[in-house]
Design a protein around this motif. Sequence first.
Motif, mmCIF file in Angstrom:
data_model
loop_
_atom_site.group_PDB
_atom_site.id
_atom_site.type_symbol
_atom_site.label_atom_id
_atom_site.label_comp_id
_atom_site.label_asym_id
_atom_site.label_seq_id
_atom_site.Cartn_x
_atom_site.Cartn_y
_atom_site.Cartn_z
ATOM 1 N N ALA A 24 1.121 -1.199 0.311
ATOM 2 C CA ALA A 24 0.177 0.265 0.266
ATOM 3 C C ALA A 24 0.860 1.477 -0.127
ATOM 4 N N ALA A 25 0.716 2.489 -0.711
ATOM 5 C CA ALA A 25 0.826 3.452 -0.905
ATOM 6 C C ALA A 25 0.157 4.287 -1.166
ATOM 7 N N PRO A 26 0.593 5.742 -1.055
ATOM 8 C CA PRO A 26 -0.115 6.923 -1.105
ATOM 9 C C PRO A 26 0.185 7.236 -2.568
ATOM 10 N N GLN A 27 -1.060 7.633 -3.412
ATOM 11 C CA GLN A 27 -0.547 8.482 -4.222
ATOM 12 C C GLN A 27 0.560 9.386 -4.486
ATOM 13 N N SER A 28 1.982 9.348 -4.980
ATOM 14 C CA SER A 28 2.423 10.569 -4.739
ATOM 15 C C SER A 28 2.873 11.423 -6.170
ATOM 16 N N ASP A 29 3.698 11.883 -6.243
ATOM 17 C CA ASP A 29 4.707 12.677 -7.424
ATOM 18 C C ASP A 29 6.382 11.710 -7.317
ATOM 19 N N THR A 30 6.080 11.416 -6.019
ATOM 20 C CA THR A 30 8.069 11.358 -5.363
ATOM 21 C C THR A 30 7.990 10.383 -4.768
ATOM 22 N N PRO A 31 8.812 9.424 -5.141
ATOM 23 C CA PRO A 31 9.298 8.307 -3.946
ATOM 24 C C PRO A 31 9.195 8.700 -2.531
ATOM 25 N N VAL A 32 8.380 7.608 -1.624
ATOM 26 C CA VAL A 32 8.545 7.955 0.039
ATOM 27 C C VAL A 32 9.452 7.040 1.016
ATOM 28 N N ALA A 33 8.898 7.512 1.930
ATOM 29 C CA ALA A 33 9.996 6.065 2.454
ATOM 30 C C ALA A 33 8.668 4.607 2.753
ATOM 31 N N ALA A 34 9.921 4.148 3.112
ATOM 32 C CA ALA A 34 8.666 2.761 3.337
ATOM 33 C C ALA A 34 8.864 1.994 4.549
#
Length: 250
Positions: A24-34
């Motif tokens: 699961a991940a937020p919709q984001s234009d840039t990679p996020v912490a995981a």
Amino acid sequence: MSTIITREIQYTAPDGKNLVGFFAAPQSDTPVAAILVAPEWWGRNEYVIQRAKQLAEHGYAAFAIDMYGDKQTTEQASQANTWMMETFQQPNTIVERVTAALSTLAAQPEVDAARLGAIGFCFGGKVVLDLARSGADIKAVATFHGNLSTAAPAEKGKIKAEILVLHGELDSMVTLDNVESFKQEMQAAEVKHEVIILANAKHGFSNPLADVRAKANGVDLGYNAKAERAGLDAMYQLLARDLQPKPDFL
């Protein structure tokens, strides 16, 4: 609440076990912490999926991992114990399976592989602690009513993560003596760590189904909403502290 994307991801452990994680991940234009999310001994069930979704709603990519293969789950303590004990039979099984999951998480396009953490519940607490003990490139680890024991204590300089242990005061499965031994292990290895003892909380305190599982299986579990909230607050503080982006000029 942010829009999130979800998918199942198959990956394979070195022992050939076919594992199926929930991403699961937020919709984001840039990679996020995981964040890697290791489940209780019940397997990769709805509870750990919900925890992954909650992390995504907080802005983190999350991967609810499979430790038994083919996303097996059970509500029977005897079956859960059998599956868990199978992962203890070979000394490297746990670390190899969770490392395969971490590599899979790091490879996702939504993920900033330089900002990885791991959380675990019950048996999953041992899984993420053993991942940290192995020297994995993770920055933060939190355990909820986790199994703290290990056959391979942390070596000085090997653990890269800051570690947070959230432990129930009334936990009869992981005793306060076990907690003290864990603290001594972390101190000897010079690991940055914090242990929070949550009042009136039993093993399983973070899971709203703990009382149902306890009654059905005759095991000493119990849900505690106050302890759950306090634990989650401390976890999110840890993640914000250790996984936030660093300015380019530093």
